[in-house]
Structures are given as C-alpha cells and as structure tokens.
Design a protein around this motif. Structure first.
Motif, PDB file in Angstrom:
ATOM      1  N   THR A 190      93.563  91.957  10.802  1.00 26.15           N
ATOM      2  CA  THR A 190      93.921  91.917  12.226  1.00 26.15           C
ATOM      3  C   THR A 190      92.964  92.783  13.035  1.00 26.15           C
ATOM      4  OG1 THR A 190      96.252  91.525  11.704  1.00 26.15           O
ATOM      5  CG2 THR A 190      95.757  92.368  13.906  1.00 26.15           C
ATOM      6  N   ARG A 191      92.641  93.974  12.500  1.00 25.49           N
ATOM      7  CA  ARG A 191      91.660  94.833  13.187  1.00 25.49           C
ATOM      8  C   ARG A 191      90.311  94.120  13.268  1.00 25.49           C
ATOM      9  NH1 ARG A 191      87.701  97.793  10.736  1.00 25.49           N
ATOM     10  NH2 ARG A 191      86.432  98.883  12.273  1.00 25.49           N
ATOM     11  N   ILE A 192      89.901  93.487  12.171  1.00 25.99           N
ATOM     12  CA  ILE A 192      88.618  92.781  12.142  1.00 25.99           C
ATOM     13  C   ILE A 192      88.600  91.661  13.185  1.00 25.99           C
ATOM     14  CG2 ILE A 192      87.207  91.233  10.709  1.00 25.99           C
ATOM     15  CD1 ILE A 192      88.061  93.021   8.295  1.00 25.99           C
ATOM     16  N   PHE A 193      89.722  90.949  13.305  1.00 24.68           N
ATOM     17  CA  PHE A 193      89.826  89.886  14.308  1.00 24.68           C
ATOM     18  C   PHE A 193      89.661  90.458  15.711  1.00 24.68           C
ATOM     19  CE2 PHE A 193      92.153  87.329  17.372  1.00 24.68           C
ATOM     20  CZ  PHE A 193      91.763  86.030  17.065  1.00 24.68           C
ATOM     21  N   LYS A 194      90.348  91.563  16.003  1.00 26.23           N
ATOM     22  CA  LYS A 194      90.295  92.145  17.357  1.00 26.23           C
ATOM     23  C   LYS A 194      88.899  92.673  17.678  1.00 26.23           C
ATOM     24  CE  LYS A 194      93.464  94.315  19.537  1.00 26.23           C
ATOM     25  NZ  LYS A 194      93.712  93.298  20.579  1.00 26.23           N
ATOM     26  N   VAL A 195      88.239  93.274  16.701  1.00 19.93           N
ATOM     27  CA  VAL A 195      86.867  93.752  16.927  1.00 19.93           C
ATOM     28  C   VAL A 195      85.940  92.569  17.193  1.00 19.93           C
ATOM     29  CG1 VAL A 195      84.871  94.818  15.792  1.00 19.93           C
ATOM     30  CG2 VAL A 195      87.113  95.907  15.624  1.00 19.93           C
ATOM     31  N   SER A 196      86.145  91.461  16.477  1.00 20.21           N
ATOM     32  CA  SER A 196      85.282  90.284  16.603  1.00 20.21           C
ATOM     33  C   SER A 196      85.579  89.472  17.857  1.00 20.21           C
ATOM     34  CB  SER A 196      85.439  89.390  15.362  1.00 20.21           C
ATOM     35  OG  SER A 196      85.170  90.118  14.180  1.00 20.21           O
ATOM     36  N   ASP A 197      86.768  89.651  18.417  1.00 19.20           N
ATOM     37  CA  ASP A 197      87.155  88.935  19.647  1.00 19.20           C
ATOM     38  C   ASP A 197      86.534  89.669  20.840  1.00 19.20           C
ATOM     39  OD1 ASP A 197      88.350  87.431  21.597  1.00 19.20           O
ATOM     40  OD2 ASP A 197      90.371  88.254  21.306  1.00 19.20           O
ATOM     41  N   LEU A 198      85.261  89.391  21.087  1.00 17.53           N
ATOM     42  CA  LEU A 198      84.463  90.192  22.017  1.00 17.53           C
ATOM     43  C   LEU A 198      84.958  90.127  23.455  1.00 17.53           C
ATOM     44  CD1 LEU A 198      80.920  89.362  20.580  1.00 17.53           C
ATOM     45  CD2 LEU A 198      82.356  91.357  20.098  1.00 17.53           C
ATOM     46  N   ASP A 199      85.604  89.016  23.849  1.00 16.74           N
ATOM     47  CA  ASP A 199      86.115  88.925  25.223  1.00 16.74           C
ATOM     48  C   ASP A 199      87.617  89.182  25.304  1.00 16.74           C
ATOM     49  OD1 ASP A 199      87.083  86.636  24.066  1.00 16.74           O
ATOM     50  OD2 ASP A 199      85.932  85.241  25.316  1.00 16.74           O
ATOM     51  N   ASN A 200      88.243  89.501  24.170  1.00 18.96           N
ATOM     52  CA  ASN A 200      89.666  89.886  24.131  1.00 18.96           C
ATOM     53  C   ASN A 200      90.590  88.822  24.724  1.00 18.96           C
ATOM     54  OD1 ASN A 200      91.614  91.791  23.327  1.00 18.96           O
ATOM     55  ND2 ASN A 200      91.777  92.641  25.390  1.00 18.96           N
ATOM     56  N   ASP A 201      90.275  87.539  24.456  1.00 15.97           N
ATOM     57  CA  ASP A 201      91.144  86.478  24.975  1.00 15.97           C
ATOM     58  C   ASP A 201      92.111  85.957  23.910  1.00 15.97           C
ATOM     59  OD1 ASP A 201      89.368  85.163  23.341  1.00 15.97           O
ATOM     60  OD2 ASP A 201      88.874  83.569  24.768  1.00 15.97           O
ATOM     61  N   GLY A 202      92.112  86.593  22.751  1.00 10.48           N
ATOM     62  CA  GLY A 202      93.078  86.221  21.707  1.00 10.48           C
ATOM     63  C   GLY A 202      92.624  85.109  20.793  1.00 10.48           C
ATOM     64  N   VAL A 203      91.416  84.568  21.003  1.00  7.51           N
ATOM     65  CA  VAL A 203      90.875  83.534  20.107  1.00  7.51           C
ATOM     66  C   VAL A 203      89.404  83.835  19.828  1.00  7.51           C
ATOM     67  CG1 VAL A 203      92.447  81.722  20.921  1.00  7.51           C
ATOM     68  CG2 VAL A 203      90.194  81.965  21.975  1.00  7.51           C
ATOM     69  N   LEU A 204      88.937  83.387  18.671  1.00 11.20           N
ATOM     70  CA  LEU A 204      87.514  83.479  18.351  1.00 11.20           C
ATOM     71  C   LEU A 204      86.859  82.154  18.723  1.00 11.20           C
ATOM     72  CD1 LEU A 204      87.527  85.274  14.841  1.00 11.20           C
ATOM     73  CD2 LEU A 204      87.397  86.291  17.125  1.00 11.20           C
ATOM     74  N   ASN A 205      86.050  82.164  19.778  1.00  9.64           N
ATOM     75  CA  ASN A 205      85.351  80.941  20.175  1.00  9.64           C
ATOM     76  C   ASN A 205      84.161  80.709  19.246  1.00  9.64           C
ATOM     77  OD1 ASN A 205      83.131  82.520  21.126  1.00  9.64           O
ATOM     78  ND2 ASN A 205      84.182  82.825  23.086  1.00  9.64           N
ATOM     79  N   ASP A 206      83.423  79.638  19.489  1.00 13.88           N
ATOM     80  CA  ASP A 206      82.331  79.273  18.575  1.00 13.88           C
ATOM     81  C   ASP A 206      81.262  80.362  18.499  1.00 13.88           C
ATOM     82  OD1 ASP A 206      83.693  76.991  18.112  1.00 13.88           O
ATOM     83  OD2 ASP A 206      82.216  75.606  18.956  1.00 13.88           O
ATOM     84  N   ASN A 207      80.940  80.977  19.642  1.00 14.09           N
ATOM     85  CA  ASN A 207      79.934  82.045  19.640  1.00 14.09           C
ATOM     86  C   ASN A 207      80.412  83.242  18.823  1.00 14.09           C
ATOM     87  OD1 ASN A 207      78.107  80.638  21.204  1.00 14.09           O
ATOM     88  ND2 ASN A 207      78.912  81.444  23.138  1.00 14.09           N
ATOM     89  N   GLU A 208      81.681  83.601  19.008  1.00 12.90           N
ATOM     90  CA  GLU A 208      82.239  84.751  18.276  1.00 12.90           C
ATOM     91  C   GLU A 208      82.346  84.442  16.775  1.00 12.90           C
ATOM     92  OE1 GLU A 208      84.935  86.527  21.975  1.00 12.90           O
ATOM     93  OE2 GLU A 208      85.756  85.007  20.633  1.00 12.90           O
ATOM     94  N   LEU A 209      82.723  83.214  16.447  1.00 16.58           N
ATOM     95  CA  LEU A 209      82.799  82.823  15.033  1.00 16.58           C
ATOM     96  C   LEU A 209      81.418  82.839  14.380  1.00 16.58           C
ATOM     97  CD1 LEU A 209      85.413  79.911  15.103  1.00 16.58           C
ATOM     98  CD2 LEU A 209      85.597  82.024  13.772  1.00 16.58           C
ATOM     99  N   ASN A 210      80.434  82.386  15.133  1.00 21.74           N
ATOM    100  CA  ASN A 210      79.068  82.381  14.601  1.00 21.74           C
ATOM    101  C   ASN A 210      78.545  83.800  14.404  1.00 21.74           C
ATOM    102  OD1 ASN A 210      77.519  80.144  13.739  1.00 21.74           O
ATOM    103  ND2 ASN A 210      77.719  79.237  15.771  1.00 21.74           N
ATOM    104  N   PHE A 211      78.845  84.677  15.362  1.00 20.31           N
ATOM    105  CA  PHE A 211      78.432  86.080  15.232  1.00 20.31           C
ATOM    106  C   PHE A 211      79.119  86.719  14.025  1.00 20.31           C
ATOM    107  CE2 PHE A 211      78.897  90.632  16.103  1.00 20.31           C
ATOM    108  CZ  PHE A 211      77.567  90.980  16.312  1.00 20.31           C
ATOM    109  N   PHE A 212      80.410  86.434  13.867  1.00 20.92           N
ATOM    110  CA  PHE A 212      81.181  86.943  12.730  1.00 20.92           C
ATOM    111  C   PHE A 212      80.576  86.441  11.408  1.00 20.92           C
ATOM    112  CE2 PHE A 212      84.516  86.000   9.608  1.00 20.92           C
ATOM    113  CZ  PHE A 212      85.083  87.250   9.436  1.00 20.92           C
ATOM    114  N   GLN A 213      80.269  85.155  11.357  1.00 21.68           N
ATOM    115  CA  GLN A 213      79.701  84.542  10.154  1.00 21.68           C
ATOM    116  C   GLN A 213      78.339  85.159   9.808  1.00 21.68           C
ATOM    117  OE1 GLN A 213      81.065  82.293   8.189  1.00 21.68           O
ATOM    118  NE2 GLN A 213      79.338  81.635   6.936  1.00 21.68           N
TER     119      GLN A 213
END
Length: 619
Positions: A190-213
C-alpha cells in the motif's frame, strides 16, 4: 537480498542425499557414492539468482548429533529427502525430521523446508497424495519436489526451489490457509502504491505504471502488455480498474496472483526496490544512508530536494489553497509508520489564518529538520520514496554539507542558506513572543497557543541583499548553570530583556560576559515589551552603556503587542549579522549598511509575493 544461500540436505540413510548433490555437480549419476559429499559452493554467475550457493550434505554414519545441530543452525533452507519407494523414510519426515529441526531453530525465524522425494525412477506412481497433507499441516514447508538422481530428473529445479525459498520466501507474504496476503505485506505494498501514485488521484495511470515498471524491473511495459494486465484485473474484480488506471485493490490483487502462481520473486523484487528486507521492514541502509558531516559544517537541502518536496506538497494540496489542512497533512504522512509532525510544528512555522501550515511553512519545517537532525530528514525522505522517484542512489543525494564555518570567516563570504540564532534571556523576558512574532503573530494570536503546543523553535525566510535565507530561532532554556555547548553554538545570539522588569537585564549581561564576550559570534540585545513603561535596570551599567562599553548595537526596542503583524526588520538584521560575522561592529552599525539590507528585503518580499501568486495560478 541475502549475499549467499546455505542449503542443508537431511534425511534417513540410503535415501540418496549424496547422489543428488553429486548428480548436480557432475551432471551424471555417480558409479560410486561416498558416505557424505564435501560441502560445495556454486558460484554466483552460474545460479539463476546470481547468488553464491553452498550445498551441505549430512551423513548419520560420519557425523554426530551435535554436528547435525550446528549445521541446522547455520542453514538458510533445509531439504528433507525421502525415498518415494520407502514408506518408512516418508513417515520419518513428520515423526523425526520436522520436530528435530523445529526444536533446533527459533520459533520466530523458522528455516524454510523443502520436501524432496528422490528415486522417482523406481516407481510409476507419485508420492504427492501422501505428502500434500504434510505440506498443509506445516507452514514452514515451502514446496515439495519429486526427482531422480539417477536420470537427473528435476535436480536443477530442486536446488533452484531451495534457493528461491531463501531469497523469495512465501512466509512473510502470504497465508495459505486464508488464501490471502498477510497484513504486513498489504501494508508495505500500500505504501509502494501511494509513493508510485505521483498525482495522488488513487489510481496508477499508464505513465505511473510505466515508471513503476522501469523502476523495479528496468524495462517499460508495451501498451498492449499494459492493457493485458488491466484486463486480467477487470476479469477478476469490478473495482480493480478505474478511469483506465489501476486502483489499490487492483494492485494488491495482481501481487496476490503472482504469489499464488509461484512468482514470489516478482513481489519481492518490488518490495526490495522500495527498501524492504525479508521481514518487510525498511532496511537501515535504505532509511539511513551514510553521510559524512565534518565538524563545524551544517546540513541543508539542495535544489532537487526542494523540487521533490514541492511536488509532494502539490500532490497533497487537494484544494490548491497553498496550505495543508489537517486531513491533507494526515494523507501526506500515510506512507510513514508514525505521524512525524506534532501540534508544535504549527507554532514553529508560518500558518494561514486557520492555523494550517502554508507552503512556505512546510518547506521551513523540512529545512529545520535537516539542519538540526539530518538523519531524521533522510529517514523521512526514505518513507516518501525520494531516491526512487528521483532515481538517486540514496536520500543522501538530497543533502548539501556546507563548508567549515572557519573557511567562511577567512573568505568573508558564505554559500549557506540556513542560519541559527539562539535566543537567551531570563524567564518572562519575552523570548517566546519574539519567536512567534517572526512568524507574523501578534500578542493576541500568541495568547491562543496552548501551553502543551508551544515550540522552542521558529523558522522562516528573510531576504538579505536580495538573497532568500532561512533564519532559525532557538529559544534556549534560561538555567544559567546548565547551558551546554549545543545551547551556545549558533551563528548569531539574541539577548532578550524585559524593559518593564528591573532585574531582567542582569541575566543578559552575565551570559554575554561569561560566554560571548571573547567569542566571534555576533550578539544583539533586544529590549522586549517596549510598549510598556521602561524602568531602570538593577545592574551596574545601563543597557545602553553596557552596549557602548562592549561595542554592541544599542538595545533594539521590540514589541509584539501590535494590531497587525509585528515588524520584522530585526530578523533581517539578525540574518545579516549571521551572514557577515567578520564585519566590525562599527560597520554593522552603519546606517547605509542596514538600509541596503532592508531595501533588498522589501524588494524581494514584493517579488516573492508575485512569484507566489504566479505559482498558485500554475497549480
């Protein structure tokens, strides 16, 4: 991840422990098998996980019980070998070997077990029906594998599973009985998700998922692969994908799926990239990277660190009012294991009319923490994921260690941005009021501050010659006999006395003569509560005469009993004194010097406000 893996093979005599090791090494079944194989080490470059692996054999004929116990205590994973055509060797797994191992290992850090059914070439049936109930009974059993040392079936796989059980254990991640991830794993992800959710909108968009990957696996996902991942989630749950982005529920579902399909290494790669150890705690190396701070040097954030902190502020300032409400502060610190800021912070930095920490106050508090306790700042940046998001080796990349103050004095210039002013004075002299006035609070506002919410620090920005600097005020406890070196170490000293109390100045005179008269630290006397009637001080010299004798500025009258915010000119003077301690007192008294400094402060305060408004519009 561990630097190496130690695998121990145990089991009844003649089940084929030694044959398994020799078949692995020579890639053929040995004609002659010794009672026990010597310990072998497989180099890192030939193992799937790139980790050196030590394989240890056990022989009842050659080794004592004490030697066995020592090997059990040293092992990272234990393979209990049985013969699939020998029921007695299978029974011994539960009647002898598992109890023996459990007795010799700590209950809280049990060694993972692998059940190994050897000699599968001698039977046509599988032993799995007998073994599965055993696996369900004992949580420490990671997996079971049937193999044959004679025809080399599953030999490499056996040692790969053993290695994997150490490097990517199931135990900390997943509860087989409940068929769900353990709470500590959910909390970490959950912490990892929140850190990766760069705009804090509650979802990982394609850009955020790609950065995470890319961050975790060094490769981006192709657009079709991204869609495939989201489609897997859509097929299994209704709220796993929202606005074409992955929700927290969807993110957790994917990791549950990885674990259930035996791909623990995927989840472990993510966890370790974000700083977690095998117990799902953030490692000390991650939170507290090494940073060397020589004597007489201070610590400050660099430009990149402030940019990162600005992005964190923007991410959580949902209503775009350039201040953080209590709910927004709470949301910001959800990635922390505890709430780092108490109610005293609101009385340490600038707040708006509602008492909420402003953007300037937020940066000021971070600056204070970095100056006073850089290790704490490194820890906080670790929780926020600074090194991951900014792709740095560690949080230490965010810190500037300033040069020695003596070099600044020699060169008569400084590159520092933060200056410390210690405030000393007798009890009731007005020190706390002086601190709060720096934050724009008059006496009326100060009276609303609860006693248990008070702070001994105040920090904000001032402008000297057009340069923005942080001035950190520290109220020192007035117990004369207990003043430490830390209480006295600063860039400038403020000695505060109450003009309405005849005994107040004596304390300032004593402190100055004992600690600062022969030091190079500049000092300023503050005649506090100047709105009240000034009485004669009960000291051999009047304050003005004392200043003249010791070549100090005349006492600066000050009051925070004003209708509007108190005047801040004195704080610009203090910052200037801290920046230029080499200047003679006569030069500092020169009116044109102070005029240049204060005009610079006024101009840049206006410019600063204009930039602040522009920043607000951008947001």
């Amino acid at each position: 991840m561990r630097k190496d893996v130690r695998i121990l093979l145990v089991g009844e005599p003649k089940v084929g422990k030694t044959s398994l090791i020799m078949s692995l090494v020579s890639e053929e079944f040995p004609d002659e098998v010794p009672l026990r194989a010597e310990e072998i080490t497989i180099p890192a470059d030939v193992t799937p996980e790139r980790v050196p692996t030590h394989i240890v054999d056990y022989s009842e004929a050659e080794q004592s019980d004490e030697q066995l116990y020592q090997e059990i205590s040293k092992a990272n994973v234990i393979c209990i070998v049985y013969s699939v055509n020998n029921k007695k060797s299978i029974e011994k797994v539960t009647s002898h070997w598992i109890p023996l191992i459990n007795d010799r290992t700590d209950k809280d850090s049990r060694v993972p077990l692998i059940l190994v059914g050897n000699k599968s070439d001698l039977v046509e049936h599988s032993s799995m029906e007998t073994i599965l109930p055993i696996m369900n009974q004992y949580q420490d059993i990671e997996t079971c594998v049937e193999c044959s040392a004679k025809n080399l079936k599953n030999i490499s796989e056996l040692f790969y599973y053993a290695q994997k059980a150490v490097l990517h254990p199931t135990g900390p991640l997943y509860c087989p009985e409940e068929k769900e991830m353990k709470p500590s794993c959910v909390k970490s992800l959950t912490r990892i998700f929140k850190v990766s959710d760069l705009d804090n909108d509650g979802v990982l968009n394609d850009n955020e998922l790609n950065f995470f990957q890319r961050t975790c696996f060094n490769t981006p996902l192709a657009p079709q692969a991204l869609e495939d991942v989201k489609n897997v989630v859509r097929r299994n749950m209704t709220d796993g994908v929202k606005d074409n982005g992955l929700t927290l529920k969807g993110f957790l579902f994917l990791h549950t799926l990885f674990i259930q399909r035996g791909r623990h290494e995927t989840t472990w790669t993510v966890l370790r990239r974000f700083g977690y150890d095998d117990d799902l705690e953030l490692t000390q190396d991650y939170l507290f990277p090494l940073i060397k701070i020589p004597p007489d040097c201070t610590t400050e954030f660099n430009h990149n660190a402030y940019l990162f902190l600005q992005s964190v502020f923007d991410k959580h300032d949902k209503d775009r009012d350039c201040a953080l409400s209590p709910e927004e502060v709470k949301d910001l610190f959800k990635v922390f294991p505890y709430m780092p800021w108490g109610p005293d912070v609101n009385n340490t930095v600038c707040t708006n009319d509602q008492g909420w920490i402003t953007y300037q106050g937020y940066l000021s508090q971070w600056t204070l923490t970095t100056y006073l306790d850089v290790q704490r700042s490194l820890e906080y940046l670790g929780y926020l994921g600074y090194s991951i998001i900014y792709e740095q080796e560690s949080q230490a990349a965010a810190i500037t260690v300033t040069r020695n103050k003596r070099i600044d004095l020699q060169k008569k210039q400084t590159q520092r941005s933060v200056f410390c002013c210690n405030i000393l004075g007798a009890r009731g002299s007005g020190k706390s009021g002086f601190l709060q006035a720096f934050l724009g609070r008059n006496l009326q506002r100060q009276r609303r501050i609860r006693e248990d919410h008070k702070s001994f620090y105040a920090i904000s920005t001032t402008y000297v010659y057009g340069q923005e600097k942080y001035l950190l005020l520290h109220e020192v406890m007035p117990d004369f006999d207990f003043l430490s070196e830390a209480d006295l170490a600063c860039d400038v000293v403020c000695l505060v006395y109450d003009v309405n109390n005849p005994h107040s100045f004596e304390y300032c005179a004593r402190v100055y003569k004992q600690f600062f008269m022969d030091s190079k630290t500049p000092c300023m006397l503050i005649a506090a509560k100047s709105d009240l009637h000034e009485v004669r001080q009960q000291y051999s010299l009047l304050p003005l005469e004392f200043c003249r004798k010791h070549k100090l500025h005349p006492p600066h009258p000050f009051t925070c009993n004003t209708t509007d915010a108190p005047n801040k000119d004195i704080y610009t003077k203090l910052t200037t004194m801290a920046m230029y301690p080499h200047m003679a007192q006569a030069d500092l008294k020169n009116s044109t010097f102070w005029l240049r400094a204060s005009v610079g402060a006024t101009v840049f305060a206006v410019l600063g406000f204009a930039m602040y408004k522009a920043l607000l519009k951008q947001r």
